[in-house]
Design a protein around this motif. Structure first.
Motif, short mmCIF file in Angstrom:
data_model
loop_
_atom_site.label_atom_id
_atom_site.label_comp_id
_atom_site.label_asym_id
_atom_site.label_seq_id
_atom_site.Cartn_x
_atom_site.Cartn_y
_atom_site.Cartn_z
N PHE A 182 0.85 -1.38 -0.13
CA PHE A 182 -0.03 0.02 0.06
C PHE A 182 0.67 1.29 -0.02
CE2 PHE A 182 -3.54 -2.63 2.18
CZ PHE A 182 -4.29 -2.65 0.88
N MET A 183 1.92 1.18 0.79
CA MET A 183 2.85 2.40 0.72
C MET A 183 3.36 2.71 -0.66
SD MET A 183 6.45 2.78 2.70
CE MET A 183 7.44 1.89 1.45
N TYR A 184 3.90 1.67 -1.34
CA TYR A 184 4.19 1.92 -2.68
C TYR A 184 3.08 2.52 -3.58
CZ TYR A 184 9.06 0.04 -1.69
OH TYR A 184 10.24 -0.02 -1.19
N ALA A 185 2.03 1.70 -3.63
CA ALA A 185 0.90 2.34 -4.28
C ALA A 185 0.78 3.70 -4.11
CB ALA A 185 -0.30 1.36 -3.93
N MET A 186 0.68 4.30 -2.88
CA MET A 186 0.56 5.65 -2.58
C MET A 186 1.79 6.57 -3.05
SD MET A 186 -1.35 7.40 -0.78
CE MET A 186 -2.32 6.73 0.63
N GLN A 187 2.94 6.01 -3.01
CA GLN A 187 4.07 6.85 -3.66
C GLN A 187 3.87 6.83 -5.15
OE1 GLN A 187 7.56 4.91 -2.22
NE2 GLN A 187 7.55 5.63 -0.34
N ASN A 188 3.33 5.85 -5.81
CA ASN A 188 3.35 5.85 -7.17
C ASN A 188 2.10 6.55 -7.79
OD1 ASN A 188 5.77 4.80 -8.64
ND2 ASN A 188 5.39 3.26 -6.65
N GLY A 189 1.04 6.96 -6.73
CA GLY A 189 -0.19 7.68 -6.99
C GLY A 189 -1.17 7.06 -7.55
N PHE A 190 -1.22 5.72 -7.10
CA PHE A 190 -2.21 4.66 -7.59
C PHE A 190 -3.84 5.17 -7.01
CE2 PHE A 190 0.62 0.87 -8.20
CZ PHE A 190 1.34 1.69 -9.26
N TYR A 191 -3.63 6.08 -6.15
CA TYR A 191 -5.23 6.40 -5.56
C TYR A 191 -5.59 7.65 -6.32
CZ TYR A 191 -4.27 3.09 -1.57
OH TYR A 191 -4.03 2.16 -0.97
N LYS A 192 -5.01 8.07 -7.70
CA LYS A 192 -5.23 9.35 -8.18
C LYS A 192 -5.70 9.31 -9.50
CE LYS A 192 -2.39 12.10 -4.76
NZ LYS A 192 -1.51 13.10 -4.88
N PRO A 193 -6.64 9.91 -9.98
CA PRO A 193 -6.86 9.79 -11.43
C PRO A 193 -5.53 10.50 -12.20
CG PRO A 193 -8.65 10.75 -10.36
CD PRO A 193 -7.67 10.75 -9.43
N LYS A 194 -5.29 10.08 -13.44
CA LYS A 194 -4.24 10.46 -14.40
C LYS A 194 -4.46 12.08 -14.60
CE LYS A 194 -2.91 5.88 -15.81
NZ LYS A 194 -2.86 5.04 -16.92
N ASN A 195 -5.60 12.18 -14.97
CA ASN A 195 -6.13 13.71 -15.46
C ASN A 195 -7.27 13.94 -14.85
OD1 ASN A 195 -4.25 14.08 -17.64
ND2 ASN A 195 -5.03 12.07 -18.32
N ILE A 196 -7.34 14.62 -13.40
CA ILE A 196 -8.14 14.81 -12.56
C ILE A 196 -9.24 15.89 -13.17
CG2 ILE A 196 -7.20 16.46 -11.28
CD1 ILE A 196 -8.73 15.62 -8.82
N SER A 197 -10.57 15.77 -13.03
CA SER A 197 -11.38 16.60 -13.94
C SER A 197 -11.62 17.97 -13.06
CB SER A 197 -13.01 15.94 -13.92
OG SER A 197 -13.52 15.75 -12.81
N PRO A 198 -12.04 19.01 -13.68
CA PRO A 198 -12.13 20.30 -12.84
C PRO A 198 -12.97 19.91 -11.76
CG PRO A 198 -12.07 20.89 -15.48
CD PRO A 198 -12.16 19.28 -15.33
N GLU A 199 -14.24 19.57 -11.92
CA GLU A 199 -15.31 19.12 -10.99
C GLU A 199 -14.56 18.40 -9.72
OE1 GLU A 199 -17.10 19.57 -15.11
OE2 GLU A 199 -15.41 18.27 -14.27
N ALA A 200 -13.90 17.26 -10.04
CA ALA A 200 -13.28 16.60 -8.99
C ALA A 200 -12.33 17.38 -8.44
CB ALA A 200 -12.66 15.35 -9.58
N GLN A 201 -11.59 18.02 -9.13
CA GLN A 201 -10.64 18.86 -8.36
C GLN A 201 -11.09 20.07 -7.41
OE1 GLN A 201 -7.03 18.80 -8.94
NE2 GLN A 201 -7.37 19.85 -6.82
#
Length: 305
Positions: A182-201
């Motif tokens: 889970f730590m490596y998943a967090m470090q590599n941005g696995f919990y975030k969209p690659k291109n976050i939408s303006p609405e989500a931002q």
């Protein structure tokens, strides 16, 4: 007199125990009930509470959320961190609000709780809604390592690749193994969209301004340690349970295509278990489906439950 005092003490103790759970509701108690089960273990309901609970209630639902015993705002030094204890707390909530059948919405580890509860108390459950929930954590750990390897190989990062070698040699049933994954998943941005939408931002920005945001970023160690020790939750494979459940009650699933915890093959396998029409695999969306694609999330829930 002694009997009366003893009785009062028992009643007071029971009430004190009930008050240890942080519970919050939204919407009319006569609307369709939805109980949100947060991720972790060791986490809390703040992300959903601060961003989505009221909006879901506005769609015509009675939304209940709570922090599991011993986690988040439900402090309890005597928490056992067992599924049975969790089920008992859920039953207490249903009794308190006089709910005969509940729609369980399980985010991440909350999906594990939702599945196992519904398996044991199917008569109390109308539907299970899996939101970025693991079916087999061991498969997810394998996927995380494979994705990390590709990232480090593309970067020619021999040092990090060496850590992947070490990780793969660890005892896969250990809590340390899952924690590192889970730590490596967090470090590599696995919990975030690659291109976050303006609405989500905007939703994330507003969340950061919330007075509860600090809690939203915190996890307690007692939860993961306790559930691992008592339930070995990282070794669970819920495929069989979910397949059986889908024949009794409605099971739907919402996942983000950018959620690095899950390979597309895992989502395909889930589709085979509950039906392709019950699995919603969303673009430009990661682990927090209810934030990353909030409008679509609300639309799907309303169309299905």
């Amino acid at each position: 007199m002694k009997k009366i005092i003893l009785l009062l003490f028992i009643v007071f103790a029971a009430n004190a125990s009930a008050q240890e759970l942080f519970v919050k509701t939204y919407g009319s108690e006569t609307a369709k009930p939805v109980l949100f089960l947060h991720g972790g273990p060791g986490y809390n309901s703040v992300n959903f509470e601060s961003t989505t609970a009221q909006k879901l209630a506005d769609e015509g639902y009675f939304v209940i959320l709570y922090d599991r015993r011993g986690e988040g705002r439900s402090t309890d030094a005597n928490a056992k961190f067992t599924f049975e204890e969790t089920f008992s707390d859920i039953n207490s909530i249903l009794t308190k609000y006089k709910i005969g059948k509940i729609n369980l919405m399980g985010h991440s580890f909350g999906g594990v709780i939702a599945t196992l509860y519904a398996e044991k108390f199917a008569e109390k459950v109308n539907a299970v809604i899996l939101v970025g929930a693991p079916i087999s954590l061991q498969e997810s750990f394998t996927n995380i390592i494979a994705r990390c390897r590709k990232i480090y190989t593309d970067k020619n990062d021999s040092s990090s690749l060496g850590y992947m070698d070490m990780l793969e040699k660890m005892d896969k049933s250990s809590l340390e193994y899952s924690s590192y994954c889970f730590m490596y998943a967090m470090q590599n941005g696995f919990y975030k969209p690659k291109n976050i939408s303006p609405e989500a931002q905007k939703i994330y920005d507003d969340l950061r301004k919330s007075p509860d945001f600090k809690l939203a970023t915190q996890m307690t160690q007692q939860g993961p340690t306790g559930f691992w020790k008592n339930e070995k939750y990282t070794a669970l494979n819920l495929s069989g349970s979910i397949e059986k459940l889908s024949k009794k009650i409605k099971v739907i699933a919402l996942y983000g295509k950018d959620d690095g915890l899950y390979a597309s093959a895992q989502i395909e396998d889930l589709s085979k278990l509950i039906g392709t029409d019950k699995v919603f695999y969303l673009e430009n969306c990661s682990h927090n489906v209810f934030i990353d694609q909030q409008n679509e999330f609300l639309r799907i829930i309303k169309s299905q439950i």
